[in-house]
Enzyme design. Structure first.
Site, PDB file in Angstrom:
ATOM      1  N   ASP A 133       0.757  -1.548   0.018  1.00 27.07           N
ATOM      2  CA  ASP A 133       0.354  -0.055   0.012  1.00 27.07           C
ATOM      3  C   ASP A 133       0.463   1.472  -0.007  1.00 27.07           C
ATOM      4  O   ASP A 133       1.681   1.332   0.977  1.00 27.07           O
ATOM      5  CB  ASP A 133      -0.790  -0.166   1.320  1.00 27.07           C
ATOM      6  CG  ASP A 133      -2.224   1.255   1.421  1.00 27.07           C
ATOM      7  OD1 ASP A 133      -2.617   1.756   0.346  1.00 27.07           O
ATOM      8  OD2 ASP A 133      -2.765   1.399   2.022  1.00 27.07           O
ATOM      9  N   HIS A 140      -3.866  13.934   1.140  1.00 24.33           N
ATOM     10  CA  HIS A 140      -3.814  13.729   1.836  1.00 24.33           C
ATOM     11  C   HIS A 140      -2.903  12.813   2.545  1.00 24.33           C
ATOM     12  O   HIS A 140      -2.379  13.456   4.416  1.00 24.33           O
ATOM     13  CB  HIS A 140      -4.284  12.212   1.414  1.00 24.33           C
ATOM     14  CG  HIS A 140      -4.345  10.899   2.273  1.00 24.33           C
ATOM     15  ND1 HIS A 140      -5.460  10.454   3.702  1.00 24.33           N
ATOM     16  CD2 HIS A 140      -3.581  10.042   3.273  1.00 24.33           C
ATOM     17  CE1 HIS A 140      -4.762   9.148   4.125  1.00 24.33           C
ATOM     18  NE2 HIS A 140      -3.948   8.982   3.621  1.00 24.33           N
ATOM     19  N   GLU A 205     -10.528   3.924   3.616  1.00 26.79           N
ATOM     20  CA  GLU A 205      -9.695   4.520   2.976  1.00 26.79           C
ATOM     21  C   GLU A 205      -9.870   4.206   1.357  1.00 26.79           C
ATOM     22  O   GLU A 205      -9.744   2.825   0.903  1.00 26.79           O
ATOM     23  CB  GLU A 205      -7.914   4.301   2.779  1.00 26.79           C
ATOM     24  CG  GLU A 205      -7.929   4.703   4.800  1.00 26.79           C
ATOM     25  CD  GLU A 205      -6.346   4.543   4.779  1.00 26.79           C
ATOM     26  OE1 GLU A 205      -5.141   4.076   4.067  1.00 26.79           O
ATOM     27  OE2 GLU A 205      -5.802   5.392   5.265  1.00 26.79           O
ATOM     28  N   GLU A 207      -8.824   3.994  -2.449  1.00 26.34           N
ATOM     29  CA  GLU A 207      -7.658   3.597  -2.931  1.00 26.34           C
ATOM     30  C   GLU A 207      -8.319   2.997  -4.632  1.00 26.34           C
ATOM     31  O   GLU A 207      -8.766   2.397  -4.859  1.00 26.34           O
ATOM     32  CB  GLU A 207      -7.146   3.295  -1.973  1.00 26.34           C
ATOM     33  CG  GLU A 207      -6.757   3.259  -0.605  1.00 26.34           C
ATOM     34  CD  GLU A 207      -5.364   3.421  -0.105  1.00 26.34           C
ATOM     35  OE1 GLU A 207      -4.694   2.306  -0.876  1.00 26.34           O
ATOM     36  OE2 GLU A 207      -5.393   2.961   1.177  1.00 26.34           O
ATOM     37  N   ASP A 239      -9.218   0.378   2.164  1.00 27.58           N
ATOM     38  CA  ASP A 239      -8.403  -0.229   3.473  1.00 27.58           C
ATOM     39  C   ASP A 239      -8.698   0.438   4.756  1.00 27.58           C
ATOM     40  O   ASP A 239      -8.574   1.232   5.168  1.00 27.58           O
ATOM     41  CB  ASP A 239      -6.452   0.780   2.222  1.00 27.58           C
ATOM     42  CG  ASP A 239      -5.816   0.262   3.729  1.00 27.58           C
ATOM     43  OD1 ASP A 239      -5.895  -0.576   4.198  1.00 27.58           O
ATOM     44  OD2 ASP A 239      -4.977   1.231   3.796  1.00 27.58           O
ATOM     45  N   ARG A 243      -8.090   3.705  13.619  1.00 31.80           N
ATOM     46  CA  ARG A 243      -7.567   5.311  13.410  1.00 31.80           C
ATOM     47  C   ARG A 243      -7.053   5.020  14.864  1.00 31.80           C
ATOM     48  O   ARG A 243      -5.702   5.298  15.346  1.00 31.80           O
ATOM     49  CB  ARG A 243      -7.998   6.365  13.421  1.00 31.80           C
ATOM     50  CG  ARG A 243      -8.600   6.761  11.427  1.00 31.80           C
ATOM     51  CD  ARG A 243      -7.846   6.190  10.923  1.00 31.80           C
ATOM     52  NE  ARG A 243      -8.001   6.428   9.879  1.00 31.80           N
ATOM     53  CZ  ARG A 243      -7.536   6.189   8.326  1.00 31.80           C
ATOM     54  NH1 ARG A 243      -6.437   5.568   8.642  1.00 31.80           N
ATOM     55  NH2 ARG A 243      -7.238   6.821   7.360  1.00 31.80           N
ATOM     56  N   GLN A 246      -4.386   2.178  14.583  1.00 27.29           N
ATOM     57  CA  GLN A 246      -2.794   2.756  14.318  1.00 27.29           C
ATOM     58  C   GLN A 246      -2.463   4.075  15.535  1.00 27.29           C
ATOM     59  O   GLN A 246      -0.699   4.281  15.248  1.00 27.29           O
ATOM     60  CB  GLN A 246      -3.321   3.379  12.941  1.00 27.29           C
ATOM     61  CG  GLN A 246      -2.676   4.064  11.992  1.00 27.29           C
ATOM     62  CD  GLN A 246      -3.243   4.443  10.880  1.00 27.29           C
ATOM     63  OE1 GLN A 246      -4.708   4.391  10.397  1.00 27.29           O
ATOM     64  NE2 GLN A 246      -2.402   5.120   9.579  1.00 27.29           N
ATOM     65  N   LYS A 259      -4.601  -1.816   9.920  1.00 29.36           N
ATOM     66  CA  LYS A 259      -4.773  -2.354   8.529  1.00 29.36           C
ATOM     67  C   LYS A 259      -4.679  -3.206   8.620  1.00 29.36           C
ATOM     68  O   LYS A 259      -5.741  -4.031   7.387  1.00 29.36           O
ATOM     69  CB  LYS A 259      -3.523  -1.338   7.463  1.00 29.36           C
ATOM     70  CG  LYS A 259      -3.100   0.113   8.150  1.00 29.36           C
ATOM     71  CD  LYS A 259      -4.089   0.664   7.493  1.00 29.36           C
ATOM     72  CE  LYS A 259      -3.677   2.511   7.258  1.00 29.36           C
ATOM     73  NZ  LYS A 259      -4.170   2.859   7.058  1.00 29.36           N
ATOM     74  N   THR A 263      -9.451  -5.830   3.959  1.00 32.58           N
ATOM     75  CA  THR A 263      -8.988  -5.112   2.487  1.00 32.58           C
ATOM     76  C   THR A 263     -10.307  -5.438   1.574  1.00 32.58           C
ATOM     77  O   THR A 263     -10.031  -6.933   1.555  1.00 32.58           O
ATOM     78  CB  THR A 263      -7.539  -4.943   2.296  1.00 32.58           C
ATOM     79  OG1 THR A 263      -6.514  -4.654   3.234  1.00 32.58           O
ATOM     80  CG2 THR A 263      -7.089  -4.431   1.334  1.00 32.58           C
ATOM     81  N   GLU A 370      -9.717  12.525   7.000  1.00 34.41           N
ATOM     82  CA  GLU A 370     -10.129  13.529   7.025  1.00 34.41           C
ATOM     83  C   GLU A 370     -11.453  14.624   7.226  1.00 34.41           C
ATOM     84  O   GLU A 370     -11.200  15.365   7.663  1.00 34.41           O
ATOM     85  CB  GLU A 370      -8.936  14.053   5.967  1.00 34.41           C
ATOM     86  CG  GLU A 370      -7.597  13.366   5.157  1.00 34.41           C
ATOM     87  CD  GLU A 370      -7.562  12.846   3.628  1.00 34.41           C
ATOM     88  OE1 GLU A 370      -7.359  14.380   3.023  1.00 34.41           O
ATOM     89  OE2 GLU A 370      -7.582  12.140   3.368  1.00 34.41           O
TER      90      GLU A 370
HETATM   91 CA    CA Z   1      -4.193   2.719   3.163  1.00 33.41          CA
END
Ligand code: CA
Length: 422
Positions: A133, A140, A205, A207, A239, A243, A246, A259, A263, A370
């Protein structure tokens, strides 16, 4: 195929807004409950059974060896290389084009070969040996960086190399598979010792990812001009990210359990041949990159993106953000060249995801971290509910498509629902 793609028409009927016109022909693995999972391409509201087409010798002269479409993953087909991918794609285009009678007028074959898409389950299309990834959106990386380092959001390496990490390949699931809220270790604000429990800040996420269809020997690198032979096709990637886990675990080695629990990928692989008309220039890279990252061709793709949410109290999806893949600072050619520059052996079926795709505007941010500014500005939903992060029962829907002249190259849908922790 040098024909103008807008002029191509199929004898298979579909609406102009279909994700799967004859210009697209994405590969997937379908299961219709008869004959086992096997490979097909989507055309309108149907799946063309490639195993059957191959059995009928309709791929003769393409260089295709054996019947790789009988397999329950696409790797055996991908391994046959770019010239075979091209020849097979051209043959499928020919067989489905409006003036071709071979399948169209053979009613027994046509009825077996075209399986209504609503009658099939779509499987994970590829056995994925490795998953990487990246972190390639400047917006971002800047937005997230600001939360941790307000004065210095981008790390000094960021504009010199496509930052990435090795992810978890075994927990990649196709669209429609629910995702369980992960348990883990977190450090609550103001606490002195960590606690263990379900993640309270579960995020998605947005992607895009590409699959490689060729291997290089260990020790050999891949130049940005050689990448073309390696790039098979693209999917949408979600993904899923915890948080709070993380934040506590990421230093000094980067993401791990925040993570690796899941996925999701969209089930149809749109080939780079189908994406070719949408190739475009990406953002200007300043300062200039090192020679091994320089590209002769433009390597961005104009792919429109959209994310929606539906909670268990909502009847319909509500849009959260829209964006475009072409805004990414680092492109797919640079990502692959960078992966292999140290001699890493790239494999058939490896998945390389782009990193969260965020644009400049507030409605083009590709994750809740975000969109809600780290959970400080909740999102108002039509049901009267609010969200900072995902709750159990929430479903996420991601869409991606290229807008052509009278047709669209769609990626279909990537959907996933959050299940409670166990
Ligand atoms: Ca990611």
């Amino acid at each position: 195929m040098n024909q103008n793609p807008a002029e191509l028409k199929s004898w298979v009927k579909y609406a102009p807004e279909s994700d799967f016109p004859i210009q697209n022909l994405p590969y997937g693995i379908f299961d219709d409950g008869k004959g086992g999972p096997r490979a097909g391409v989507a055309i309108g509201d149907f799946v063309l059974d490639l195993a059957l087409i191959c059995e009928k010798n309709l791929f003769e002269g393409t260089g295709l060896e054996g019947n790789p479409f009988r397999e329950h993953r696409l790797n055996a087909f991908m391994e046959q290389g770019r010239s075979v991918w091209r020849a097979v794609r051209n043959r499928i285009t020919e067989l489905l084009s409006e003036h071709s009678s071979q399948i169209r007028d053979d009613h027994a074959l046509r009825d077996r070969a075209l399986v209504p898409i609503e009658n099939v389950a779509l499987r994970k299309p590829v056995y994925i040996p490795s998953f990487v990834d990246f972190y390639s959106s400047e917006q971002h990386a800047t937005n997230v960086g600001k939360m941790f380092r307000p004065d210095n959001p981008l790390m000094p390496n960021w504009k010199h190399l496509p930052v990435g990490y090795n992810g978890r390949a075994s927990s990649i699931v196709p669209s429609g598979i629910s995702v369980q809220r992960p348990m883990g270790q977190t450090m609550p604000e103001g606490a002195e010792t960590p606690i263990f429990g379900p993640s309270k800040r579960l995020d998605y996420e947005l992607e895009m990812g590409f699959f490689t269809g060729k291997r290089n020997p260990m020790g050999a690198c891949i130049s940005t001009t050689e990448v073309e032979d390696f790039l098979f096709g693209m999917v949408i990637v979600n993904d899923w990210s915890a948080r709070d886990i993380q934040k506590w675990e990421y230093q000094p080695l980067g993401p791990f359990l925040a993570k690796s629990f899941a996925t999701s990928i969209s089930p149809w692989i749109v080939t780079f041949d189908a994406l070719e008309p949408f190739r475009t220039m990406g953002p200007k890279q300043q300062p200039p990159v090192l020679p091994y990252l320089q590209c002769e061709k433009p390597w961005a793709f104009d792919i429109k993106l959209e994310v929606s949410i539906r909670t268990s109290k909502m009847d319909a999806y509500q849009k959260l953000c829209s964006g475009n893949f072409k805004t990414m600072y680092w492109n797919v050619a640079q990502q692959l060249a960078h992966q292999a520059v140290n001699g890493t052996n790239v494999q058939v079926g490896d998945l390389y995801a782009s990193g969260t795709i965020s644009g400049d505007s507030p409605d083009s941010l590709g994750c809740l971290l975000e969109l809600t500014q780290g959970g400080r500005s909740p999102i108002q939903l039509t049901s009267g509910e609010t969200r900072t992060f995902l709750e159990d029962g929430d479903s996420l829907l991601m869409k991606a498509w290229c807008e052509g002249d009278g047709f669209r190259i769609g990626f279909g849908e990537l959907e996933g629902t959050v299940q409670p922790a166990q």
